[in-house]
Design a protein around this motif. Structure first.
Motif, PDB file in Angstrom:
ATOM      1  N   PHE A   1      18.572  20.602  64.747  1.00  0.00           N
ATOM      2  CA  PHE A   1      17.350  20.547  65.545  1.00  0.00           C
ATOM      3  C   PHE A   1      16.196  19.962  64.734  1.00  0.00           C
ATOM      4  CE2 PHE A   1      13.367  22.491  66.993  1.00  0.00           C
ATOM      5  CZ  PHE A   1      13.337  22.001  68.281  1.00  0.00           C
ATOM      6  N   GLU A   2      16.043  20.406  63.492  1.00  0.00           N
ATOM      7  CA  GLU A   2      14.926  19.960  62.672  1.00  0.00           C
ATOM      8  C   GLU A   2      15.083  18.521  62.207  1.00  0.00           C
ATOM      9  OE1 GLU A   2      14.714  22.989  59.692  1.00  0.00           O
ATOM     10  OE2 GLU A   2      13.903  24.449  61.116  1.00  0.00           O
ATOM     11  N   SER A   3      16.313  18.014  62.149  1.00  0.00           N
ATOM     12  CA  SER A   3      16.518  16.647  61.667  1.00  0.00           C
ATOM     13  C   SER A   3      16.554  15.612  62.789  1.00  0.00           C
ATOM     14  CB  SER A   3      17.799  16.564  60.839  1.00  0.00           C
ATOM     15  OG  SER A   3      18.921  16.797  61.665  1.00  0.00           O
ATOM     16  N   LYS A   4      16.495  16.061  64.040  1.00  0.00           N
ATOM     17  CA  LYS A   4      16.530  15.114  65.158  1.00  0.00           C
ATOM     18  C   LYS A   4      15.191  14.386  65.257  1.00  0.00           C
ATOM     19  CE  LYS A   4      14.721  17.951  68.856  1.00  0.00           C
ATOM     20  NZ  LYS A   4      13.506  17.176  68.970  1.00  0.00           N
ATOM     21  N   GLY A   5      15.186  13.241  65.887  1.00  0.00           N
ATOM     22  CA  GLY A   5      13.949  12.514  66.125  1.00  0.00           C
ATOM     23  C   GLY A   5      13.076  13.274  67.112  1.00  0.00           C
ATOM     24  N   SER A   6      11.763  13.061  67.045  1.00  0.00           N
ATOM     25  CA  SER A   6      10.854  13.816  67.906  1.00  0.00           C
ATOM     26  C   SER A   6      11.051  13.493  69.385  1.00  0.00           C
ATOM     27  CB  SER A   6       9.406  13.557  67.511  1.00  0.00           C
ATOM     28  OG  SER A   6       9.122  12.181  67.633  1.00  0.00           O
ATOM     29  N   SER A   7      11.584  12.319  69.689  1.00  0.00           N
ATOM     30  CA  SER A   7      11.787  11.963  71.094  1.00  0.00           C
ATOM     31  C   SER A   7      13.195  12.302  71.584  1.00  0.00           C
ATOM     32  CB  SER A   7      11.533  10.470  71.292  1.00  0.00           C
ATOM     33  OG  SER A   7      12.493   9.729  70.570  1.00  0.00           O
ATOM     34  N   LYS A   8      14.005  12.867  70.726  1.00  0.00           N
ATOM     35  CA  LYS A   8      15.377  13.215  71.090  1.00  0.00           C
ATOM     36  C   LYS A   8      15.456  14.626  71.656  1.00  0.00           C
ATOM     37  CE  LYS A   8      17.132   9.440  69.442  1.00  0.00           C
ATOM     38  NZ  LYS A   8      17.660   8.418  70.264  1.00  0.00           N
ATOM     39  N   PHE A   9      16.327  14.801  72.647  1.00  0.00           N
ATOM     40  CA  PHE A   9      16.546  16.111  73.254  1.00  0.00           C
ATOM     41  C   PHE A   9      17.681  16.803  72.526  1.00  0.00           C
ATOM     42  CE2 PHE A   9      18.740  18.798  76.381  1.00  0.00           C
ATOM     43  CZ  PHE A   9      17.703  19.657  76.691  1.00  0.00           C
ATOM     44  N   PHE A  10      17.536  18.090  72.289  1.00  0.00           N
ATOM     45  CA  PHE A  10      18.578  18.862  71.629  1.00  0.00           C
ATOM     46  C   PHE A  10      18.695  20.206  72.324  1.00  0.00           C
ATOM     47  CE2 PHE A  10      19.964  22.001  68.500  1.00  0.00           C
ATOM     48  CZ  PHE A  10      21.140  21.423  68.082  1.00  0.00           C
ATOM     49  N   ASP A  11      19.880  20.540  72.763  1.00  0.00           N
ATOM     50  CA  ASP A  11      20.123  21.820  73.422  1.00  0.00           C
ATOM     51  C   ASP A  11      21.357  22.460  72.804  1.00  0.00           C
ATOM     52  OD1 ASP A  11      20.327  23.999  75.050  1.00  0.00           O
ATOM     53  OD2 ASP A  11      20.785  22.883  76.871  1.00  0.00           O
ATOM     54  N   PRO A  12      21.179  23.506  72.004  1.00  0.00           N
ATOM     55  CA  PRO A  12      22.332  24.159  71.398  1.00  0.00           C
ATOM     56  C   PRO A  12      23.186  24.907  72.414  1.00  0.00           C
ATOM     57  CG  PRO A  12      20.378  25.415  70.950  1.00  0.00           C
ATOM     58  CD  PRO A  12      19.932  24.145  71.620  1.00  0.00           C
ATOM     59  N   CYS A  13      22.693  25.029  73.625  1.00  0.00           N
ATOM     60  CA  CYS A  13      23.421  25.747  74.678  1.00  0.00           C
ATOM     61  C   CYS A  13      24.093  24.791  75.649  1.00  0.00           C
ATOM     62  CB  CYS A  13      22.459  26.673  75.419  1.00  0.00           C
ATOM     63  SG  CYS A  13      21.665  27.868  74.332  1.00  0.00           S
ATOM     64  N   GLN A  14      24.225  23.539  75.264  1.00  0.00           N
ATOM     65  CA  GLN A  14      24.820  22.539  76.144  1.00  0.00           C
ATOM     66  C   GLN A  14      26.256  22.885  76.532  1.00  0.00           C
ATOM     67  OE1 GLN A  14      23.111  20.022  77.505  1.00  0.00           O
ATOM     68  NE2 GLN A  14      24.906  19.649  78.747  1.00  0.00           N
ATOM     69  N   ASP A  15      26.991  23.463  75.611  1.00  0.00           N
ATOM     70  CA  ASP A  15      28.375  23.859  75.905  1.00  0.00           C
ATOM     71  C   ASP A  15      28.418  24.860  77.054  1.00  0.00           C
ATOM     72  OD1 ASP A  15      31.248  24.110  75.385  1.00  0.00           O
ATOM     73  OD2 ASP A  15      30.708  26.121  74.668  1.00  0.00           O
ATOM     74  N   ALA A  16      27.545  25.858  77.011  1.00  0.00           N
ATOM     75  CA  ALA A  16      27.508  26.860  78.084  1.00  0.00           C
ATOM     76  C   ALA A  16      27.078  26.221  79.398  1.00  0.00           C
ATOM     77  CB  ALA A  16      26.554  27.996  77.706  1.00  0.00           C
ATOM     78  N   ALA A  17      26.156  25.281  79.353  1.00  0.00           N
ATOM     79  CA  ALA A  17      25.713  24.595  80.571  1.00  0.00           C
ATOM     80  C   ALA A  17      26.862  23.792  81.186  1.00  0.00           C
ATOM     81  CB  ALA A  17      24.540  23.677  80.253  1.00  0.00           C
ATOM     82  N   GLU A  18      27.592  23.077  80.351  1.00  0.00           N
ATOM     83  CA  GLU A  18      28.720  22.276  80.849  1.00  0.00           C
ATOM     84  C   GLU A  18      29.805  23.161  81.458  1.00  0.00           C
ATOM     85  OE1 GLU A  18      29.973  19.852  77.585  1.00  0.00           O
ATOM     86  OE2 GLU A  18      28.155  18.619  77.660  1.00  0.00           O
TER      87      GLU A  18
END
Length: 98
Positions: free
Chosen positions: A19-36
């Motif tokens: 999360f901290e190393s992603k670009g500021s305009s990039k979306f990051f969701d650690p819960c994407q697996d649960a959403a899928e």
């Protein structure tokens, strides 16, 4: 019925690093697996939401844990910039160490 678990721990150090190393305009969701998995459940059950309640709850639990951790991290960072050491202990226990 057993509780459905998501695969990624949203407060894991590896997830925080991503999360901290992603670009500021990039979306990051650690819960994407649960959403899928909740969407797959809906497709598998032809949109019957009652069949996927456990998947929805797993996603909500993951998101809540992630948001709470983000708030805590921001609070600790803000306190650090003010020169105040954040403490997880109660104020009385902190004074006993001095």
């Amino acid at each position: 019925m057993p509780e459905i678990q998501y695969r990624e721990n949203p407060v894991d150090e590896d997830v925080k690093r991503k999360f901290e190393s992603k670009g500021s305009s990039k979306f990051f969701d650690p819960c994407q697996d649960a959403a899928e998995r909740s969407l797959k459940c809906l497709r598998r059950n032809l949109g019957d939401r009652d069949m996927c309640v456990d998947y929805f709850q797993a996603y909500r639990d993951c998101k809540k844990r992630w948001i709470d951790e983000r708030k805590s991290d921001r609070w600790k960072k803000a306190m650090g910039t003010l020169g105040i050491a954040p403490s997880e202990e109660s104020a009385g226990a902190g004074n006993a160490e001095k």
